[in-house]
Design a protein around this motif. Structure first.
Motif, PDB file in Angstrom:
ATOM      1  N   UNK A   1    -142.525  54.052 -77.176  1.00 26.13           N
ATOM      2  CA  UNK A   1    -142.259  52.638 -77.410  1.00 26.13           C
ATOM      3  C   UNK A   1    -142.620  51.774 -76.200  1.00 26.13           C
ATOM      4  N   UNK A   2    -143.256  52.374 -75.189  1.00 19.99           N
ATOM      5  CA  UNK A   2    -143.644  51.621 -74.011  1.00 19.99           C
ATOM      6  C   UNK A   2    -142.738  51.899 -72.827  1.00 19.99           C
ATOM      7  N   UNK A   3    -143.312  51.916 -71.638  1.00 21.57           N
ATOM      8  CA  UNK A   3    -142.544  52.206 -70.426  1.00 21.57           C
ATOM      9  C   UNK A   3    -143.208  51.467 -69.265  1.00 21.57           C
ATOM     10  N   UNK A   4    -142.383  50.884 -68.396  1.00 22.54           N
ATOM     11  CA  UNK A   4    -142.917  50.177 -67.236  1.00 22.54           C
ATOM     12  C   UNK A   4    -142.119  50.533 -65.991  1.00 22.54           C
ATOM     13  N   UNK A   5    -142.770  50.409 -64.840  1.00 25.09           N
ATOM     14  CA  UNK A   5    -142.093  50.709 -63.578  1.00 25.09           C
ATOM     15  C   UNK A   5    -142.652  49.827 -62.478  1.00 25.09           C
ATOM     16  N   UNK A   6    -141.825  49.634 -61.457  1.00 29.77           N
ATOM     17  CA  UNK A   6    -142.248  48.899 -60.260  1.00 29.77           C
ATOM     18  C   UNK A   6    -141.836  49.717 -59.047  1.00 29.77           C
ATOM     19  N   UNK A   7    -142.718  49.791 -58.041  1.00 32.73           N
ATOM     20  CA  UNK A   7    -142.422  50.592 -56.865  1.00 32.73           C
ATOM     21  C   UNK A   7    -142.822  49.816 -55.617  1.00 32.73           C
ATOM     22  N   UNK A   8    -141.922  49.792 -54.659  1.00 29.78           N
ATOM     23  CA  UNK A   8    -142.181  49.188 -53.355  1.00 29.78           C
ATOM     24  C   UNK A   8    -142.277  50.326 -52.344  1.00 29.78           C
TER      25      UNK A   8
ATOM     26  N   UNK B   1    -151.997  60.225 -78.246  1.00 29.22           N
ATOM     27  CA  UNK B   1    -152.596  59.728 -77.027  1.00 29.22           C
ATOM     28  C   UNK B   1    -152.053  58.360 -76.678  1.00 29.22           C
ATOM     29  N   UNK B   2    -152.228  57.969 -75.421  1.00 29.94           N
ATOM     30  CA  UNK B   2    -151.739  56.669 -74.987  1.00 29.94           C
ATOM     31  C   UNK B   2    -152.514  56.208 -73.753  1.00 29.94           C
ATOM     32  N   UNK B   3    -152.305  54.947 -73.394  1.00 28.69           N
ATOM     33  CA  UNK B   3    -152.954  54.363 -72.224  1.00 28.69           C
ATOM     34  C   UNK B   3    -151.969  54.232 -71.085  1.00 28.69           C
ATOM     35  N   UNK B   4    -152.462  54.369 -69.847  1.00 29.67           N
ATOM     36  CA  UNK B   4    -151.627  54.299 -68.643  1.00 29.67           C
ATOM     37  C   UNK B   4    -152.365  53.442 -67.620  1.00 29.67           C
ATOM     38  N   UNK B   5    -151.759  52.316 -67.231  1.00 33.29           N
ATOM     39  CA  UNK B   5    -152.423  51.353 -66.354  1.00 33.29           C
ATOM     40  C   UNK B   5    -151.532  51.047 -65.157  1.00 33.29           C
ATOM     41  N   UNK B   6    -152.141  50.979 -63.949  1.00 38.79           N
ATOM     42  CA  UNK B   6    -151.434  50.599 -62.727  1.00 38.79           C
ATOM     43  C   UNK B   6    -152.194  49.500 -62.015  1.00 38.79           C
ATOM     44  N   UNK B   7    -151.432  48.545 -61.476  1.00 39.45           N
ATOM     45  CA  UNK B   7    -151.987  47.476 -60.651  1.00 39.45           C
ATOM     46  C   UNK B   7    -151.155  47.367 -59.389  1.00 39.45           C
ATOM     47  N   UNK B   8    -151.781  46.966 -58.277  1.00 42.12           N
ATOM     48  CA  UNK B   8    -150.997  46.838 -57.061  1.00 42.12           C
ATOM     49  C   UNK B   8    -151.736  46.175 -55.926  1.00 42.12           C
ATOM     50  N   UNK B   9    -150.977  45.941 -54.872  1.00 38.98           N
ATOM     51  CA  UNK B   9    -151.534  45.337 -53.671  1.00 38.98           C
ATOM     52  C   UNK B   9    -150.840  45.935 -52.460  1.00 38.98           C
ATOM     53  N   UNK B  10    -151.572  46.013 -51.339  1.00 41.09           N
ATOM     54  CA  UNK B  10    -151.013  46.562 -50.105  1.00 41.09           C
ATOM     55  C   UNK B  10    -151.363  45.634 -48.947  1.00 41.09           C
ATOM     56  N   UNK B  11    -150.409  45.457 -48.041  1.00 43.47           N
ATOM     57  CA  UNK B  11    -150.582  44.556 -46.897  1.00 43.47           C
ATOM     58  C   UNK B  11    -150.163  45.274 -45.625  1.00 43.47           C
TER      59      UNK B  11
ATOM     60  N   UNK C   1    -146.485  48.329 -56.378  1.00 45.07           N
ATOM     61  CA  UNK C   1    -147.206  48.955 -57.483  1.00 45.07           C
ATOM     62  C   UNK C   1    -146.490  48.653 -58.793  1.00 45.07           C
ATOM     63  N   UNK C   2    -147.252  48.228 -59.797  1.00 47.35           N
ATOM     64  CA  UNK C   2    -146.739  48.001 -61.139  1.00 47.35           C
ATOM     65  C   UNK C   2    -147.460  48.939 -62.090  1.00 47.35           C
TER      66      UNK C   2
ATOM     67  N   UNK D   1    -138.239  52.721 -56.107  1.00 49.10           N
ATOM     68  CA  UNK D   1    -138.844  52.407 -57.398  1.00 49.10           C
ATOM     69  C   UNK D   1    -137.786  52.261 -58.471  1.00 49.10           C
ATOM     70  N   UNK D   2    -138.154  51.506 -59.492  1.00 47.33           N
ATOM     71  CA  UNK D   2    -137.328  51.366 -60.679  1.00 47.33           C
ATOM     72  C   UNK D   2    -138.210  51.472 -61.895  1.00 47.33           C
TER      73      UNK D   2
END
Length: 612
Positions: free
Chosen positions: A599-606, A571-581, A591-592, A354-355
């Motif tokens: 100020x915002x934070x994002x991550x991607x994980x394989x 408070x803040x919002x936390x959203x994840x989207x992803x796909x699995x094969x 996973x995103x 992940x990053x």
């Protein structure tokens, strides 16, 4: 408990961006002292004028001095008290008069007020200090003012030491005229003795005294005069003054050429850059007159004072990096927990890479790169237990810092399913090596870096309970309630390389306690491919202003505290989207994740997993 941020009910992809508003901790700046801090109580400032742009420096406004640079950086006014301001410093004041100004001001500083004080120079110039007893009495006056302000509620009091009087333009000129007098050595010894007395009594005071090493700063600038572009060394072309060091020549000796009945000059005016020189330019000189600095030296002193206040906020970002490490460690487990949640019971080996990146409220970015190896075993119907080891590299870079760290973490996880109920939790510990901690700051045109290194540790505890609303085999939709607790600790350390701004930093710790309300969704598009989405409204329960213990390693003052971090607990919002094969027996997932925390934070994980 604060209200949870509104859950995006219309769509799992809907969320509201909340911007963090930057603000400074301090809301007032009170100033007491003499001409070095006086912003105009006598209608003048004790520095050069800015001139008319055509070489005439007898006109124009007075240049800004150090406290004005500090005030502007903090967004605080430094207007003189005689104009209804908060600057009570007056040119010519001795320490007894400074004490009197503190008494007369009759202040009740609020907890967010910053106070700046200096004094002692005029006690020498006016002949009030001729022996050690008189130096001690003057030091007591200064600390007496500090103590009064502390008892009145002042929590943050900056106290400047006295620059080396033997290295002023006036005393150096006197020493040049009468070398056998030993004027420079005597003045230097007097200033050093006074500073020692102030330091001794300060260390007996209960006030939170923030030492300002103005003496060290002026020495540093003088020792690096050429690097700053100041005139330096002797110049034989100057004739009778050809052996006199240009560092101690002044811009204005107060004598008008050709005018009768002029007083004897208090300094040696530079024949080229002085106000009556061939090419007047105060920016080439350190001294405006016999004892006061030019605008450029005042600006450098302002930079130093700014760093005294800002440096704790820079170092205070280290625990933010530590929380990011604990957070990323927890996120490296979510995909295998997701598979344990939605797929049939099974034993799984998994690898997660992940990053993560995040924008820091103070500016700059935080980045983490993670590799996690683990396994999960179905120990009973609906119950899975797992363990993992994580290794990671982390960086946090801003305009004022470059922090690098590596970490190793151990984690455990559990999933439980019964009918439509879903329960899961994870716990993790990490050890962090903060190998490179570089704090950057400017002293005028010189860019300096104070460097150090230390260790730390952290942990996370995460759990949630959900209920699947649908009985479908292909679509799942589950409201979820969760808690997440992150904690980090950074050991104290000592830095070097910062010249007059080297500090010993105390231990820091920080926590994040969150309540999470949201929705989990999973869609099995086919036997081998699935999509998922998760959205949470999060309430951050930690809401506190933090301080850090500091000691200036160049001075003998006791440690003090300054604000290092502010947590508004929004408070803040936390959203994840992803796909699995599924590929054969293996399963690959992407996973995103995005959160608008701070100020915002994002991550991607394989993630790669397979049965064993």
């Amino acid at each position: 408990m604060k209200k949870l941020t509104a859950l995006c009910a219309a769509s799992l992809l809907c969320c509201t961006q909340v911007s963090a508003q930057a603000h400074t901790y301090f809301d007032q700046l009170f100033i007491f002292g003499d001409s070095l801090l006086d912003t105009g109580n006598l209608g003048i400032r004790f520095t050069n004028r800015v001139g008319d742009g055509n070489g005439d420096f007898s006109t124009g406004a007075y240049a800004e001095i150090a406290p004005q640079h500090l005030g502007r950086a903090l967004g605080l006014a430094t207007d003189p008290a005689n104009s209804s301001g908060t600057n009570y410093a007056v040119g010519g004041y001795r320490t007894d008069q400074i004490l009197g100004s503190v008494v007369g001001a009759n202040l009740t500083p609020n907890p967010r007020a910053l106070i700046l004080m200096d004094g002692g120079g005029n006690d020498f110039l006016q002949g009030r200090i001729t022996n050690s007893d008189e130096a001690i009495a003057a030091a007591k006056n200064l600390i007496g003012g500090v103590s009064l302000l502390s008892r009145a509620g002042g929590r943050y009091i900056m106290l400047s030491n006295l620059p080396d009087l033997g290295k002023t333009a006036a005393v150096q000129a006197q020493n040049f005229s009468a070398p056998s007098s030993g004027a420079a050595a005597t003045a230097s010894a007097g200033a050093a003795g006074f500073n020692q007395a102030v330091q001794t009594y300060a260390n007996f005071s209960s006030a939170n005294i923030i030492p300002v090493d103005l003496a060290g700063l002026i020495n540093y600038v003088s020792n690096n005069a050429e690097a700053y572009g100041f005139a330096n060394g002797a110049n034989a072309a100057f004739g009778p003054i050809g052996t006199f060091d240009q560092r101690y020549m002044c811009f204005d000796d107060g004598v008008t050429p050709g005018a009768p009945n002029q007083p004897a000059p208090g300094c040696i005016e530079h024949p080229v850059y002085g106000i009556n020189g061939s090419t007047p330019n105060p920016d080439k000189l350190m001294f405006n007159d016999g004892v006061h600095p030019t605008a450029r030296v005042g600006a450098i002193a302002g930079d130093y004072m700014i760093d005294v206040i800002v440096a704790p906020q820079v170092v205070g970002q280290l625990p933010s990096l530590g929380l990011g490490i604990a957070r990323t460690q927890q996120q490296s487990l979510v995909q295998v927990m997701r598979e344990n949640r939605w797929l049939a019971d099974g034993d799984r080996l998994f690898i997660s890479a992940s990053g993560a990146t995040g924008d820091e409220p103070a500016g700059g970015d935080q980045e983490s790169k993670y590799l996690t190896l683990g396994l999960s075993r179905a120990v009973a119907p609906g119950l899975s237990l797992g363990a993992a080891i994580s290794m990671a590299d982390h960086e946090l870079n801003t305009d004022r810092s470059e922090f690098a760290a590596t970490s190793v973490g151990l984690s455990g996880l559990v999933n439980y399913r019964e009918n439509r109920w879903l329960a899961e939790a994870s716990v993790g510990l990490n050890v962090v090596d903060y190998s490179d901690i570089d704090r950057k700051f400017n002293l005028g045109s010189q860019n300096l870096t104070a460097s150090g290194g230390t260790d730390g540790h952290g942990w996370h505890l995460d759990g949630q309970l959900a209920y699947n609303l649908l009985s479908s085999q292909t679509v799942s939709l589950a409201p979820a309630l969760g808690v997440r607790w992150l904690n980090t600790n950074v050991d104290g350390y000592e830095e070097s390389g910062g010249e007059v701004s080297n500090y010993q930093w105390g231990e820091q710790s920080r926590a994040s306690r969150q309540f999470r309300l949201g929705m989990l969704a999973n869609v099995a598009v086919s036997e081998s491919f699935s999509l998922y989405a998760e959205a949470f409204g999060v309430s951050e329960e930690e809401d506190a202003d933090e301080t850090i213990e500091i000691r200036n390693t160049n001075l003998g003052y006791a440690s003090y505290r300054l604000p290092s971090y502010q947590n508004d607990g929004e408070g803040f919002a936390d959203v994840s989207l992803g796909a699995a094969l599924s590929v054969g027996q293996a399963r690959v997932a992407l996973n995103l994740n995005y959160t608008d925390e701070g100020e915002g934070r994002e991550s991607a994980m394989l993630n790669y997993s397979r049965p064993f």
